[in-house]
Design an enzyme around this catalytic site. Structure first.
Site, PDB file in Angstrom:
ATOM      1  N   GLY A 250      13.268   3.576  20.422  1.00 43.76           N
ATOM      2  CA  GLY A 250      12.653   4.772  19.836  1.00 43.76           C
ATOM      3  C   GLY A 250      13.532   6.001  20.029  1.00 43.76           C
ATOM      4  O   GLY A 250      13.684   6.827  19.115  1.00 43.76           O
ATOM      5  N   ASP A 251      14.126   6.138  21.200  1.00 44.88           N
ATOM      6  CA  ASP A 251      15.012   7.281  21.473  1.00 44.88           C
ATOM      7  C   ASP A 251      16.234   7.214  20.546  1.00 44.88           C
ATOM      8  O   ASP A 251      16.710   8.231  20.031  1.00 44.88           O
ATOM      9  CB  ASP A 251      15.503   7.260  22.932  1.00 44.88           C
ATOM     10  CG  ASP A 251      14.357   7.039  23.910  1.00 44.88           C
ATOM     11  OD1 ASP A 251      13.226   7.446  23.585  1.00 44.88           O
ATOM     12  OD2 ASP A 251      14.594   6.449  24.981  1.00 44.88           O
TER      13      ASP A 251
HETATM   14  N1  LIG Z   1      12.125  -6.072  17.226  1.00 48.29           N
HETATM   15  C1  LIG Z   1      12.830  -5.203  16.497  1.00 48.29           C
HETATM   16  N2  LIG Z   1      13.563  -5.632  15.431  1.00 48.29           N
HETATM   17  C2  LIG Z   1      14.254  -4.775  14.671  1.00 48.29           C
HETATM   18  N3  LIG Z   1      14.267  -3.447  14.878  1.00 48.29           N
HETATM   19  C3  LIG Z   1      13.553  -2.951  15.916  1.00 48.29           C
HETATM   20  C4  LIG Z   1      12.805  -3.795  16.786  1.00 48.29           C
HETATM   21  N4  LIG Z   1      12.209  -3.028  17.731  1.00 48.29           N
HETATM   22  C5  LIG Z   1      12.578  -1.756  17.454  1.00 48.29           C
HETATM   23  N5  LIG Z   1      13.368  -1.699  16.362  1.00 48.29           N
HETATM   24  C6  LIG Z   1      13.921  -0.500  15.697  1.00 48.29           C
HETATM   25  O1  LIG Z   1      13.770   0.640  16.530  1.00 48.29           O
HETATM   26  C7  LIG Z   1      12.818   1.554  15.957  1.00 48.29           C
HETATM   27  C8  LIG Z   1      11.982   2.159  17.059  1.00 48.29           C
HETATM   28  O2  LIG Z   1      11.295   1.116  17.744  1.00 48.29           O
HETATM   29  P1  LIG Z   1       9.856   1.260  18.392  1.00 48.29           P
HETATM   30  O3  LIG Z   1       8.825   1.418  17.340  1.00 48.29           O
HETATM   31  O4  LIG Z   1       9.712   0.100  19.314  1.00 48.29           O
HETATM   32  O5  LIG Z   1       9.986   2.639  19.187  1.00 48.29           O
HETATM   33  P2  LIG Z   1       9.238   3.083  20.502  1.00 48.29           P
HETATM   34  O6  LIG Z   1       7.882   2.445  20.578  1.00 48.29           O
HETATM   35  O7  LIG Z   1       9.344   4.551  20.562  1.00 48.29           O
HETATM   36  O8  LIG Z   1      10.211   2.412  21.560  1.00 48.29           O
HETATM   37  P3  LIG Z   1      10.589   2.771  23.068  1.00 48.29           P
HETATM   38  O9  LIG Z   1       9.490   3.637  23.619  1.00 48.29           O
HETATM   39  O10 LIG Z   1      10.692   1.426  23.724  1.00 48.29           O
HETATM   40  O11 LIG Z   1      11.904   3.459  22.998  1.00 48.29           O
HETATM   41  C9  LIG Z   1      12.039   0.753  14.926  1.00 48.29           C
HETATM   42  O12 LIG Z   1      11.502   1.580  13.911  1.00 48.29           O
HETATM   43  C10 LIG Z   1      13.115  -0.219  14.423  1.00 48.29           C
HETATM   44  O13 LIG Z   1      13.991   0.425  13.506  1.00 48.29           O
HETATM   45  O1  LIG Z   2       8.290   7.023  32.304  1.00 48.41           O
HETATM   46  P1  LIG Z   2       8.612   7.555  30.922  1.00 48.41           P
HETATM   47  O2  LIG Z   2       9.177   8.955  30.980  1.00 48.41           O
HETATM   48  O3  LIG Z   2       7.490   7.414  29.952  1.00 48.41           O
HETATM   49  O4  LIG Z   2       9.764   6.616  30.316  1.00 48.41           O
HETATM   50  C1  LIG Z   2      11.005   6.529  30.941  1.00 48.41           C
HETATM   51  C2  LIG Z   2      11.818   5.429  30.291  1.00 48.41           C
HETATM   52  O5  LIG Z   2      11.171   4.155  30.364  1.00 48.41           O
HETATM   53  O6  LIG Z   2      11.991   5.760  28.919  1.00 48.41           O
HETATM   54  C3  LIG Z   2      13.319   5.429  28.500  1.00 48.41           C
HETATM   55  C4  LIG Z   2      13.249   4.539  27.296  1.00 48.41           C
HETATM   56  O7  LIG Z   2      12.610   5.157  26.239  1.00 48.41           O
HETATM   57  C5  LIG Z   2      14.005   4.813  29.708  1.00 48.41           C
HETATM   58  O8  LIG Z   2      15.363   5.182  29.749  1.00 48.41           O
HETATM   59  C6  LIG Z   2      13.228   5.341  30.880  1.00 48.41           C
HETATM   60  O9  LIG Z   2      13.316   4.521  32.025  1.00 48.41           O
END
Ligand SMILES: Nc1ncnc2c1ncn2[C@@H]1O[C@H](COP(=O)(O)OP(=O)(O)OP(=O)(O)O)[C@@H](O)[C@H]1O
Ligand SMILES: O=P(O)(O)OC[C@@]1(O)O[C@H](CO)[C@@H](O)[C@@H]1O
Length: 306
Positions: A250-251
């Site tokens: 997501g980041d």
């Molecule tokens: N399983 C996957 N396959 C392909 N692309 C993915 C996958 N997971 C994540 N992505 C890519 O990354 C983007 C962001 O993922 P996600 O929706 O999981 O964000 P998030 O929930 O904010 O993640 P996180 O908090 O773990 O950083 C998606 O829109 C997609 O483009």
């Molecule tokens: O505890 P929070 O602040 O919700 O999330 C922190 C964290 O899980 O978010 C990043 C991935 O998005 C990692 O680098 C980090 O460890």
């Protein structure tokens, strides 16, 4: 200049294991330490895509020192506020078939330290981008992002907020340039479970009505949906690949979107680059580098200013 703020940064201890058995000694098959925290991850990926940003936030102890050094090595400017208690947390990310995360609490942030952050933010001017990303320690009030936005209101700064629930809801009235909840977080905000793209578009629309300029909903393996400030809706599916690590996807998407927008001024390109960058990180053991992203683009990288 692009600034990121991480209230509760971390070092991420990322390990692989054949399997994880609670209550037993587990041995790793791979281990690495990376700079972590959502804003810091955005800074690292921005750097990988050619934009040097300044990482702000709060650090403490030897882990805080290591974090700053690592961010510097990744090509980011840093200007953290030193806290006088605890230590910057070490978050453990275990990949043993499924992903397990253990995130620490982090040090206490005093009102005085918050005041120092405000002073650093006071230098931001028109055209700057500010990314507020991640959770806040539970010792801080839920309106802290709102307070920052109120202070910067009317100065032409593009503010991106990647947060959940009240932290996000409270800032909408200050018209953030971009917000990026995932589909589950969007549902939680309204106390509903969202199943279809149509439902997601409907509820993302509510966040726009409440003030957000652009609403990007990420949906992990299902891709993403963007409602832009001109009333256009974009739906994008991710490229195919093997998911090695979804932490930071997501980041990475936020960093890709900001890069695409700054390089082209075009929301469709920003959206496409956001998806490719999120997926590129998901398909690597850690955050994507430029070559990883370029491989996943369906069009020429030059079109995205890469
Ligand atoms: N399983 C996957 N396959 C392909 N692309 C993915 C996958 N997971 C994540 N992505 C890519 O990354 C983007 C962001 O993922 P996600 O929706 O999981 O964000 P998030 O929930 O904010 O993640 P996180 O908090 O773990 O950083 C998606 O829109 C997609 O483009
Ligand atoms: O505890 P929070 O602040 O919700 O999330 C922190 C964290 O899980 O978010 C990043 C991935 O998005 C990692 O680098 C980090 O460890």
């Amino acid at each position: 200049m692009i600034y990121t703020v991480t209230f509760n940064p971390s070092l991420d201890y990322v390990i692989g294991a054949e399997k994880l058995e609670p209550g037993k000694i587990n041995r790793t098959t791979r281990e690495n330490i990376y700079p972590g925290g959502k804003g810091n991850n955005v800074s690292v990926v921005l750097s990988n895509l050619g934009h040097k940003s300044k990482a702000l936030g709060f650090v403490s102890g030897f882990t805080g020192e290591a974090l700053e050094k690592m961010l510097d090595d990744f090509g980011c400017y840093t200007d953290f506020i030193q806290l006088d208690n605890g230590f910057t947390r070490i978050n453990v990310k275990i990949n043993a078939g499924e992903e397990t995360e253990i995130n620490g609490q982090g040090p206490k942030i005093s009102e005085e330290a918050i005041g120092k952050l405000y002073e650093k933010l006071d230098v931001l001017t028109k055209g700057d981008v500010l990314v507020l990303a991640g959770s806040i320690p539970n010792t801080l009030p839920e309106d802290i992002y709102e307070r920052i936005m109120a202070r910067l209101d009317g100065r032409g700064i593009r503010i991106v907020v990647d947060a959940t629930k009240d932290l996000l809801m409270n800032v909408l009235k200050y018209h953030p340039f971009l917000i990026k909840p995932n589909n589950h977080e969007l549902g939680d905000m309204f106390g509903v479970q969202l199943e279809t793209d149509e439902e997601i578009i409907e509820y993302a629309g509510k966040l726009k009505e409440m003030g957000a300029r652009n609403v990007l909903i990420s949906m992990a393996g299902d891709g993403a949906i963007l409602l832009d400030e001109h009333g256009k809706v974009y739906q994008g599916r991710p490229p195919k690949g093997e998911v090695l690590n979804s932490v930071g996807a997501g980041d990475s998407m936020v960093a890709g979107f900001v890069t695409g927008y700054l390089n082209t001024g075009d929301y469709e390109k920003a959206f496409e680059l956001g998806i490719a960058t999120g997926s590129a990180s998901a398909f690597e053991y850690w955050l994507a580098e430029k070559e990883d992203v370029v491989k996943l683009l369906k069009k020429e990288p030059e079109l995205y200013g890469l």
